[in-house]
Design a protein around this motif. Structure first.
Motif, PDB file in Angstrom:
ATOM      1  N   GLY A 107       1.191  -0.567   4.456  1.00 54.04           N
ATOM      2  CA  GLY A 107       1.793   0.646   3.905  1.00 54.04           C
ATOM      3  C   GLY A 107       3.039   1.099   4.618  1.00 54.04           C
ATOM      4  O   GLY A 107       3.450   2.255   4.493  1.00 54.04           O
ATOM      5  N   ASN A 108       3.689   0.183   5.362  1.00 56.18           N
ATOM      6  CA  ASN A 108       4.926   0.505   6.073  1.00 56.18           C
ATOM      7  C   ASN A 108       6.115  -0.063   5.313  1.00 56.18           C
ATOM      8  O   ASN A 108       6.062  -1.191   4.824  1.00 56.18           O
ATOM      9  N   GLN A 109       7.191   0.705   5.233  1.00 51.30           N
ATOM     10  CA  GLN A 109       8.386   0.211   4.557  1.00 51.30           C
ATOM     11  C   GLN A 109       8.941  -0.984   5.328  1.00 51.30           C
ATOM     12  O   GLN A 109       9.296  -0.856   6.504  1.00 51.30           O
ATOM     13  N   PRO A 110       9.016  -2.169   4.707  1.00 48.16           N
ATOM     14  CA  PRO A 110       9.407  -3.371   5.453  1.00 48.16           C
ATOM     15  C   PRO A 110      10.907  -3.500   5.609  1.00 48.16           C
ATOM     16  O   PRO A 110      11.690  -2.866   4.884  1.00 48.16           O
ATOM     17  N   VAL A 111      11.301  -4.336   6.557  1.00 45.64           N
ATOM     18  CA  VAL A 111      12.687  -4.761   6.675  1.00 45.64           C
ATOM     19  C   VAL A 111      12.827  -6.056   5.877  1.00 45.64           C
ATOM     20  O   VAL A 111      12.177  -7.057   6.184  1.00 45.64           O
ATOM     21  N   ALA A 112      13.631  -6.011   4.838  1.00 47.52           N
ATOM     22  CA  ALA A 112      13.862  -7.198   4.011  1.00 47.52           C
ATOM     23  C   ALA A 112      15.356  -7.429   3.930  1.00 47.52           C
ATOM     24  O   ALA A 112      16.082  -6.627   3.333  1.00 47.52           O
ATOM     25  N   GLU A 113      15.820  -8.504   4.545  1.00 50.89           N
ATOM     26  CA  GLU A 113      17.246  -8.811   4.564  1.00 50.89           C
ATOM     27  C   GLU A 113      17.488 -10.105   3.794  1.00 50.89           C
ATOM     28  O   GLU A 113      16.794 -11.100   4.011  1.00 50.89           O
ATOM     29  N   GLU A 171       0.838  -1.194   0.000  1.00 44.12           N
ATOM     30  CA  GLU A 171       0.000   0.000   0.000  1.00 44.12           C
ATOM     31  C   GLU A 171       0.880   1.253   0.000  1.00 44.12           C
ATOM     32  O   GLU A 171       2.009   1.247   0.496  1.00 44.12           O
ATOM     33  N   ASN A 172       0.334   2.319  -0.556  1.00 42.45           N
ATOM     34  CA  ASN A 172       1.017   3.618  -0.584  1.00 42.45           C
ATOM     35  C   ASN A 172       2.334   3.583  -1.346  1.00 42.45           C
ATOM     36  O   ASN A 172       3.210   4.425  -1.132  1.00 42.45           O
ATOM     37  N   GLY A 173       2.484   2.573  -2.236  1.00 48.81           N
ATOM     38  CA  GLY A 173       3.669   2.522  -3.090  1.00 48.81           C
ATOM     39  C   GLY A 173       4.931   2.028  -2.415  1.00 48.81           C
ATOM     40  O   GLY A 173       6.017   2.118  -3.000  1.00 48.81           O
ATOM     41  N   VAL A 174       4.845   1.496  -1.168  1.00 50.30           N
ATOM     42  CA  VAL A 174       6.060   0.958  -0.546  1.00 50.30           C
ATOM     43  C   VAL A 174       6.483  -0.296  -1.308  1.00 50.30           C
ATOM     44  O   VAL A 174       5.657  -1.071  -1.766  1.00 50.30           O
ATOM     45  N   VAL A 175       7.790  -0.461  -1.446  1.00 50.26           N
ATOM     46  CA  VAL A 175       8.277  -1.560  -2.280  1.00 50.26           C
ATOM     47  C   VAL A 175       9.647  -2.005  -1.801  1.00 50.26           C
ATOM     48  O   VAL A 175      10.431  -1.208  -1.272  1.00 50.26           O
ATOM     49  N   THR A 176       9.932  -3.293  -1.945  1.00 51.85           N
ATOM     50  CA  THR A 176      11.260  -3.830  -1.712  1.00 51.85           C
ATOM     51  C   THR A 176      11.558  -4.847  -2.811  1.00 51.85           C
ATOM     52  O   THR A 176      10.637  -5.458  -3.363  1.00 51.85           O
ATOM     53  N   THR A 224      -5.287   2.230 -10.924  1.00 48.70           N
ATOM     54  CA  THR A 224      -5.280   0.777 -10.665  1.00 48.70           C
ATOM     55  C   THR A 224      -3.981   0.406  -9.966  1.00 48.70           C
ATOM     56  O   THR A 224      -3.152  -0.315 -10.531  1.00 48.70           O
ATOM     57  N   PRO A 225      -3.763   0.900  -8.751  1.00 48.63           N
ATOM     58  CA  PRO A 225      -2.484   0.641  -8.075  1.00 48.63           C
ATOM     59  C   PRO A 225      -2.200  -0.843  -7.929  1.00 48.63           C
ATOM     60  O   PRO A 225      -3.108  -1.643  -7.694  1.00 48.63           O
ATOM     61  N   PHE A 226      -0.928  -1.187  -8.078  1.00 49.50           N
ATOM     62  CA  PHE A 226      -0.507  -2.586  -8.007  1.00 49.50           C
ATOM     63  C   PHE A 226      -0.040  -2.901  -6.601  1.00 49.50           C
ATOM     64  O   PHE A 226       0.815  -2.210  -6.042  1.00 49.50           O
ATOM     65  N   ILE A 227      -0.576  -3.982  -6.027  1.00 50.22           N
ATOM     66  CA  ILE A 227      -0.117  -4.519  -4.748  1.00 50.22           C
ATOM     67  C   ILE A 227       0.119  -6.013  -4.940  1.00 50.22           C
ATOM     68  O   ILE A 227      -0.745  -6.715  -5.479  1.00 50.22           O
ATOM     69  N   MET A 243       3.022  -8.312   5.956  1.00 47.12           N
ATOM     70  CA  MET A 243       2.070  -7.508   6.730  1.00 47.12           C
ATOM     71  C   MET A 243       2.465  -6.035   6.721  1.00 47.12           C
ATOM     72  O   MET A 243       1.593  -5.144   6.644  1.00 47.12           O
ATOM     73  N   ASP A 244       3.760  -5.743   6.788  1.00 44.37           N
ATOM     74  CA  ASP A 244       4.201  -4.352   6.686  1.00 44.37           C
ATOM     75  C   ASP A 244       3.799  -3.751   5.338  1.00 44.37           C
ATOM     76  O   ASP A 244       3.315  -2.606   5.269  1.00 44.37           O
ATOM     77  N   LEU A 245       3.982  -4.508   4.265  1.00 43.54           N
ATOM     78  CA  LEU A 245       3.596  -4.020   2.937  1.00 43.54           C
ATOM     79  C   LEU A 245       2.100  -3.729   2.881  1.00 43.54           C
ATOM     80  O   LEU A 245       1.675  -2.682   2.365  1.00 43.54           O
ATOM     81  N   LEU A 246       1.301  -4.639   3.402  1.00 42.38           N
ATOM     82  CA  LEU A 246      -0.151  -4.455   3.363  1.00 42.38           C
ATOM     83  C   LEU A 246      -0.606  -3.271   4.205  1.00 42.38           C
ATOM     84  O   LEU A 246      -1.637  -2.653   3.918  1.00 42.38           O
TER      85      LEU A 246
END
Length: 416
Positions: free
Chosen positions: A313-319, A199-204, A261-264, A308-311
């Protein structure tokens, strides 16, 4: 503790289930329908088909499942996300409109051309006459893509005018109004980027991968759903990856949002690195198979928390690990892809250990489909990882078929 439902049945879904099971937050993973090879602890297979949306919704409600993750493309294009959201359920994936990025090649090409995102020049036709008149525009080789889902096998590349005419005649004999995308052939290095978009365009973005579509060694034979993959692709620089993300991936995500049509979900960008820079070959709206099997094991952070962070709209921690290369080889039934022969014994997880095995077309311990399993090894470089996976497979003496040169591109660069 959380419960997760994976929708799908193949090796990709098995890899997804294993990734969620590594989460300290997840206690149970359900897979619908899954296959008989999925016997991991805390994994439950459900006898519900991936397109049985109503039954899946009832199962999620009855079992108090916290998150549904859609593995394969067909339910997405049919609107499973829309239905789950209407039912107030948490699901990760694009809605039916956004899923057209995979479901309609014409939709994708129109979007790319509209927003000047680099891709092959193309034309969309709906008749034999229009197709024939378009042939001369792009020269040879020429690429044909039937609009709609094709399970990874909808692209035909032809080098001869007579063969192209025969192909078109066959297509329009079967369907006089077939929608066909005709495009110029792009030459270069092909690789895949997986972007997880919230959501809100956050992406990793995950490590890049290369798959091997052709059935036989040396990239010979018919196209398949994929015969193997490896990741990361170390011989392609971070600058190449970053340029592809900034010029192809992020503009597409922005374009979808601009179109209303935002992509999630998972955006798979198939990239061709040409002399003119990276260009889009195609999009998928889910993890690739077999790329997922070599990408997902590299995640060292918590997958459930990431989604869940992506859903939210929070920038996730992806390591992601950066010490090893992962090489995956697909085991297929003899006769695949044209006429797979069922019944061959499938290796068990115990026979493959300590390597990873993700099961696909398996029923009662034997092959029940075309692609049967993916076996994955990792080591400090590609050469060692490839040796490890083939040493194990060659010891098995299996009747299943597999390529013997997966990751050859990377090894060529390592031995220079």
């Amino acid at each position: 503790m959380a419960k997760v439902l994976i929708v799908g049945s193949g090796a990709r879904e098995h890899a997804l289930a294993q990734t969620f099971l590594r989460s300290s937050i997840v206690s149970q993973v359900y897979v619908a329908p899954g296959n008989d090879g999925m016997t991991d602890e805390n994994l439950v297979r459900l006898d519900i088909q991936a397109n049985a949306t109503t039954a899946l919704i009832e199962t999620v409600k009855n079992n108090h499942i916290d998150l549904t993750f859609v593995g394969n493309e067909e339910p997405l294009t049919l609107g499973i996300v829309d239905c789950f959201q209407e039912a107030g359920l948490t699901i990760f994936g694009p809605n039916a409109v956004a899923a057209q990025l995979e479901g309609s090649k014409d939709f994708t090409k129109s979007l790319l051309h509209k927003y000047h995102i680099p891709t092959a020049n193309s034309a969309t036709v709906t008749s034999l006459t229009a197709a024939q008149s378009t042939l001369s525009k792009f020269g040879l080789p020429i690429v044909f893509k039937l609009d709609g889902l094709a399970l990874g096998k909808g692209v035909t590349i032809i080098n001869d005018v007579a063969q192209a005419e025969d192909y078109l005649s066959d297509v329009y004999t079967r369907d006089a109004a077939a929608k066909l995308v005709i495009e110029e052939y792009l030459d270069g290095v092909e690789f895949s980027i997986f972007s997880l978009v919230g959501e809100n365009g956050v992406v990793t973005h995950a490590p890049i991968a290369q798959d091997h579509k052709r059935r036989f060694d040396g990239d010979k034979g018919p196209n398949t759903g994929g015969m193997g993959a490896y990741s990361p692709v170390r011989w392609l620089s971070d600058a190449v990856r970053d340029r592809a993300i900034s010029e192809l991936v992020m503009p597409t995500i922005a374009a979808m949002a601009n179109e209303g049509t935002p992509f999630i979900g998972v955006l798979y960008t198939g990239v061709m690195l040409t002399q003119d820079g990276p260009k889009v070959i195609e999009f998928n709206v889910r993890f690739g198979d077999p790329e997922a099997q070599v990408v997902l094991p590299q995640l060292t952070s918590d997958f459930y928390q990431l989604i869940m962070d992506l859903l939210n709209g929070n920038q996730p921690v992806a390591e992601w690990q950066d010490s090893d290369v992962y090489v995956g080889v697909v085991l297929a039934a003899a006769g695949y892809p044209q006429a797979p022969i069922k019944g061959a014994k499938v290796p068990t997880a115990d026979e493959i250990t300590p390597l990873i095995i993700n099961f696909a077309g398996v029923k009662a311990g034997v092959a029940s489909g075309g692609r049967v399993a993916t076996v994955v090894a990792h080591d400090m470089n590609t050469t060692l990882a490839q040796q490890k996976v083939y040493n194990k497979l060659d010891q098995l003496g299996t009747d299943l078929q597999y390529r013997h040169d997966i990751a050859y591109q990377a090894i060529q660069h390592e031995v220079k």
